[in-house]
Design a protein around this motif. Structure first.
Motif, PDB file in Angstrom:
ATOM      1  N   VAL A   1       0.847  -1.194   0.000  1.00 44.87           N
ATOM      2  CA  VAL A   1       0.000   0.000   0.000  1.00 44.87           C
ATOM      3  C   VAL A   1       0.886   1.249   0.000  1.00 44.87           C
ATOM      4  O   VAL A   1       1.728   1.432   0.879  1.00 44.87           O
ATOM      5  CB  VAL A   1      -0.933   0.026   1.226  1.00 44.87           C
ATOM      6  N   LEU A   2       0.697   2.103  -0.999  1.00 43.74           N
ATOM      7  CA  LEU A   2       1.493   3.324  -1.120  1.00 43.74           C
ATOM      8  C   LEU A   2       0.798   4.514  -0.471  1.00 43.74           C
ATOM      9  O   LEU A   2       1.437   5.345   0.174  1.00 43.74           O
ATOM     10  CB  LEU A   2       1.762   3.630  -2.601  1.00 43.74           C
ATOM     11  N   HIS A   3      -0.514   4.607  -0.639  1.00 39.97           N
ATOM     12  CA  HIS A   3      -1.277   5.736  -0.097  1.00 39.97           C
ATOM     13  C   HIS A   3      -2.726   5.294   0.040  1.00 39.97           C
ATOM     14  O   HIS A   3      -3.266   4.632  -0.854  1.00 39.97           O
ATOM     15  CB  HIS A   3      -1.167   6.946  -1.026  1.00 39.97           C
ATOM     16  N   ALA A   4      -3.370   5.655   1.137  1.00 36.81           N
ATOM     17  CA  ALA A   4      -4.758   5.226   1.343  1.00 36.81           C
ATOM     18  C   ALA A   4      -5.449   6.149   2.341  1.00 36.81           C
ATOM     19  O   ALA A   4      -4.806   6.707   3.238  1.00 36.81           O
ATOM     20  CB  ALA A   4      -4.802   3.788   1.855  1.00 36.81           C
ATOM     21  N   PHE A   5      -6.765   6.302   2.183  1.00 41.42           N
ATOM     22  CA  PHE A   5      -7.551   7.089   3.152  1.00 41.42           C
ATOM     23  C   PHE A   5      -9.028   6.757   3.011  1.00 41.42           C
ATOM     24  O   PHE A   5      -9.473   6.167   2.008  1.00 41.42           O
ATOM     25  CB  PHE A   5      -7.333   8.586   2.946  1.00 41.42           C
ATOM     26  N   TYR A   6      -9.777   7.135   4.032  1.00 42.58           N
ATOM     27  CA  TYR A   6     -11.240   7.114   3.984  1.00 42.58           C
ATOM     28  C   TYR A   6     -11.697   8.537   4.251  1.00 42.58           C
ATOM     29  O   TYR A   6     -11.310   9.160   5.251  1.00 42.58           O
ATOM     30  CB  TYR A   6     -11.809   6.189   5.051  1.00 42.58           C
ATOM     31  N   GLY A   7     -12.493   9.074   3.334  1.00 46.46           N
ATOM     32  CA  GLY A   7     -12.947  10.453   3.458  1.00 46.46           C
ATOM     33  C   GLY A   7     -13.362  10.975   2.097  1.00 46.46           C
ATOM     34  O   GLY A   7     -13.949  10.249   1.286  1.00 46.46           O
ATOM     35  N   ARG A   8     -13.065  12.225   1.809  1.00 50.28           N
ATOM     36  CA  ARG A   8     -13.347  12.816   0.492  1.00 50.28           C
ATOM     37  C   ARG A   8     -12.359  13.932   0.209  1.00 50.28           C
ATOM     38  O   ARG A   8     -12.128  14.796   1.067  1.00 50.28           O
ATOM     39  CB  ARG A   8     -14.774  13.353   0.414  1.00 50.28           C
ATOM     40  N   THR A   9     -11.735  13.884  -0.989  1.00 53.17           N
ATOM     41  CA  THR A   9     -10.761  14.924  -1.364  1.00 53.17           C
ATOM     42  C   THR A   9     -11.089  15.582  -2.699  1.00 53.17           C
ATOM     43  O   THR A   9     -10.322  16.415  -3.176  1.00 53.17           O
ATOM     44  CB  THR A   9      -9.335  14.316  -1.436  1.00 53.17           C
ATOM     45  N   ASP A  10     -12.207  15.182  -3.322  1.00 61.90           N
ATOM     46  CA  ASP A  10     -12.625  15.849  -4.561  1.00 61.90           C
ATOM     47  C   ASP A  10     -14.129  15.680  -4.735  1.00 61.90           C
ATOM     48  O   ASP A  10     -14.777  14.936  -3.992  1.00 61.90           O
ATOM     49  CB  ASP A  10     -11.868  15.287  -5.776  1.00 61.90           C
TER      50      ASP A  10
ATOM     51  N   TYR B   1      -1.830   1.298  -4.650  1.00 64.08           N
ATOM     52  CA  TYR B   1      -1.021   0.161  -4.208  1.00 64.08           C
ATOM     53  C   TYR B   1      -0.257  -0.440  -5.380  1.00 64.08           C
ATOM     54  O   TYR B   1      -0.544  -0.159  -6.553  1.00 64.08           O
ATOM     55  CB  TYR B   1      -1.908  -0.921  -3.576  1.00 64.08           C
ATOM     56  N   LYS B   2       0.720  -1.257  -5.046  1.00 68.56           N
ATOM     57  CA  LYS B   2       1.437  -2.042  -6.038  1.00 68.56           C
ATOM     58  C   LYS B   2       1.419  -3.505  -5.628  1.00 68.56           C
ATOM     59  O   LYS B   2       1.337  -3.815  -4.442  1.00 68.56           O
ATOM     60  CB  LYS B   2       2.900  -1.589  -6.153  1.00 68.56           C
ATOM     61  N   CYS B   3       1.497  -4.382  -6.607  1.00 63.93           N
ATOM     62  CA  CYS B   3       1.728  -5.797  -6.342  1.00 63.93           C
ATOM     63  C   CYS B   3       3.229  -6.034  -6.465  1.00 63.93           C
ATOM     64  O   CYS B   3       3.797  -5.871  -7.544  1.00 63.93           O
ATOM     65  CB  CYS B   3       0.966  -6.670  -7.330  1.00 63.93           C
ATOM     66  N   ALA B   4       3.859  -6.355  -5.360  1.00 71.18           N
ATOM     67  CA  ALA B   4       5.318  -6.489  -5.326  1.00 71.18           C
ATOM     68  C   ALA B   4       5.703  -7.942  -5.147  1.00 71.18           C
ATOM     69  O   ALA B   4       5.039  -8.691  -4.430  1.00 71.18           O
ATOM     70  CB  ALA B   4       5.884  -5.654  -4.175  1.00 71.18           C
ATOM     71  N   ARG B   5       6.777  -8.326  -5.785  1.00 71.73           N
ATOM     72  CA  ARG B   5       7.288  -9.686  -5.630  1.00 71.73           C
ATOM     73  C   ARG B   5       8.433  -9.658  -4.621  1.00 71.73           C
ATOM     74  O   ARG B   5       9.471  -9.067  -4.886  1.00 71.73           O
ATOM     75  CB  ARG B   5       7.779 -10.233  -6.960  1.00 71.73           C
ATOM     76  N   PRO B   6       8.267 -10.292  -3.472  1.00 69.95           N
ATOM     77  CA  PRO B   6       9.343 -10.278  -2.474  1.00 69.95           C
ATOM     78  C   PRO B   6      10.564 -11.025  -2.991  1.00 69.95           C
ATOM     79  O   PRO B   6      10.465 -11.960  -3.780  1.00 69.95           O
ATOM     80  CB  PRO B   6       8.746 -11.011  -1.267  1.00 69.95           C
ATOM     81  N   CYS B   7      11.727 -10.575  -2.546  1.00 68.50           N
ATOM     82  CA  CYS B   7      12.947 -11.308  -2.838  1.00 68.50           C
ATOM     83  C   CYS B   7      13.452 -11.935  -1.544  1.00 68.50           C
ATOM     84  O   CYS B   7      12.879 -11.718  -0.475  1.00 68.50           O
ATOM     85  CB  CYS B   7      14.002 -10.393  -3.452  1.00 68.50           C
TER      86      CYS B   7
END
Length: 486
Positions: free
Chosen positions: A42-51, A108-114
């Motif tokens: 998860v890169l950035h997330a919120f619950y609310g309203r911004t637009d 978000y991104k789907c990341a492959r762990p190393c």
């Protein structure tokens, strides 16, 4: 034509690494999913309203509100999982702007762990030292102590024992460093107490830097493109340190690590792109030419193992003794079948995870496994480039009773964080949730003792194991961990 195609593909791969977004309008639910072998970052997330345009509705009193803590809740539910479910409602997040129709938005991104090789930091007594994982990365403490475990680390004339560690030093070091970008530690008795009076001691920390970019699809593609494009028929490949050289150009050494770790994806990519058979063969050679190096130190001698900047030592096999009649030839060879007990552990302890280490072949360090026979140290090792991984997360709900963590053959579990309790409404949803802020006080230590350093472990969600930190609330085990494998 080849250059044009490479540039087009490179640009496509760079932009393919962009984050995905999910929006869940108030009252709704949805699921974030990643492909098998990938986990959510998860890169950035919120619950609310911004637009005013997202989730359009007649009830929009403001476009500037976000629920306090909503980002942390979403991270807690989704980070490190292959999939997670979210519901957009005030019961979970609170109501940051009554009368306004809100939504969850997650980037978000789907990341492959190393599989990282842990770093090791040593700080000799009466000194200070800093661990720094770099911008955006976090320190994940795997093991740590203040004391002494061998004679070669921080050598000194005052060594009465090689088996001492301050009882609470792991917790103190972890509290100072774990989860931070950087930390500074002081190796002195005033901080940790004196576990072995009269012995010169040190701090030793084994850690990973976790950062969600190793294994990223776009970066992997860039590495493959660079490797294939740069390696021509005249390429010289030094796989041991992951360095590629050619008469045309050099490839960034960081890519070697990605190429090695993601070999199956490399082949798929190469076959799809129809690169020449010669390029494929050369890339295979680059991957499999990563042979180990060897060092021999004859009895009475000393030597040093060193890796290039950015690489650390991974000891594969080591001993002090004698196993043949040709290494370190000498008139005094009574046997060719002796190795000092624990000599492998001592050499691993001194060298693993360091950029360089010094070894001395003598009885004072290892004992004498075969008196009268001239002996030697022999160590097989690789120089490994650590990667910055995304931690896995394992959740075991109460009614599932047991769950297993398995890192696969040869890999080890490195427990970063763990608890038994509850920290949000979404994980293991249930009608009996009276609190989302409870953890069994000693559950981290219980879980770490069961799993840390093992290939696999099985955990049970029982109050009888951890105690009941919040009676009447449905609980779960949550473990954040890495699988480290050289």
């Amino acid at each position: 034509m080849k250059l044009t195609l490479s540039i087009v593909l490179l640009v496509a791969l760079v932009y393919h690494a962009n984050a995905a977004n999910i929006v869940i309008c108030e009252g709704g639910s949805n699921r974030i999913s990643c492909p098998a072998g990938y986990i959510i970052d998860v890169l950035h997330a919120f619950y609310g309203r911004t637009d005013g345009t997202t989730c359009p509705h007649p009830s929009i009193g403001t476009t500037s509100c976000t629920a306090t803590g909503s980002s942390n809740i979403i991270n807690d539910v989704c980070d490190g999982q292959q999939y997670c479910s979210l519901s957009a409602n005030n019961q979970v997040f609170g109501d940051p702007c009554p009368g306004t129709y809100k939504y969850i938005k997650v980037e978000y991104k789907c990341a492959r762990p190393c599989y990282p090789v842990p770093f090791v930091k040593v700080i000799c007594e009466r000194s200070t030292g800093t661990i720094n994982c770099g911008s955006g990365r976090r320190i994940g403490v795997l093991d740590a102590f203040y004391g002494r475990s061998n004679r070669l680390t921080c050598p000194h004339r005052h060594i009465l024992t090689t088996s001492c560690s301050a009882s609470n030093s792991f917790n103190q070091i972890r509290n100072s460093c774990h989860g931070n970008q950087a930390c500074t530690l002081s190796a002195n008795n005033g901080v940790y107490g004196d576990p072995c009076g009269g012995t010169y001691k040190y701090i030793k920390v084994k850690y990973v830097c976790y950062y969600p970019y190793c294994g990223n699809i776009g970066l992997l593609g860039i590495c493959v493109l660079l490797a294939v494009f740069a390696i021509g028929s005249e390429a010289e490949i030094f796989g041991n340190i992951g360095v590629y050289k050619s008469s045309r150009r050099s490839v960034n050494r960081q890519c070697a690590g990605f190429v090695r770790l993601q070999i199956s994806n490399v082949f798929k990519f190469l076959l799809i792109m129809k690169f020449s058979f010669t390029s494929i063969l050369l890339l295979v050679a680059a991957v499999y030419h990563a042979n180990a190096a060897n060092i021999v130190i004859c009895e009475g001698g000393s030597n040093r193992i060193s890796c290039p900047a950015g690489y650390i030592i991974n000891v594969l096999h080591a001993f002090y003794g004698r196993t043949d009649g040709t290494t370190c030839p000498h008139p005094s060879i009574g046997t060719t079948s002796c190795t000092a007990t624990s000599s492998s552990n001592i050499i691993n302890d001194v060298c693993d995870g360091q950029q360089s280490c010094s070894l001395s072949a003598n009885h004072q360090v290892f004992g004498d496994p075969c008196p009268g026979t001239y002996k030697y140290i022999k160590a097989e090792y690789r120089c490994a480039r650590p990667c910055y991984t995304v931690p896995f997360v394992k959740v075991i709900c109460y009614d599932h009773s047991t769950g297993t963590i398995n890192c696969g053959s040869g890999r080890r579990i490195g427990v970063l964080d763990a608890f038994y309790g509850r920290s949000n409404h979404f994980t293991c949803p249930h009608r009996h949730i009276q609190t989302t802020n409870c953890q069994a006080s000693n559950s981290f230590n219980h879980i770490r003792n069961s799993c840390h350093g093992n290939q696999a472990c099985t955990l049970s969600t029982k109050n009888g194991v951890y105690g009941d930190p919040c009676f009447g609330t449905y609980k779960y085990i949550k473990v954040k961990y890495v699988c480290y494998y050289p």
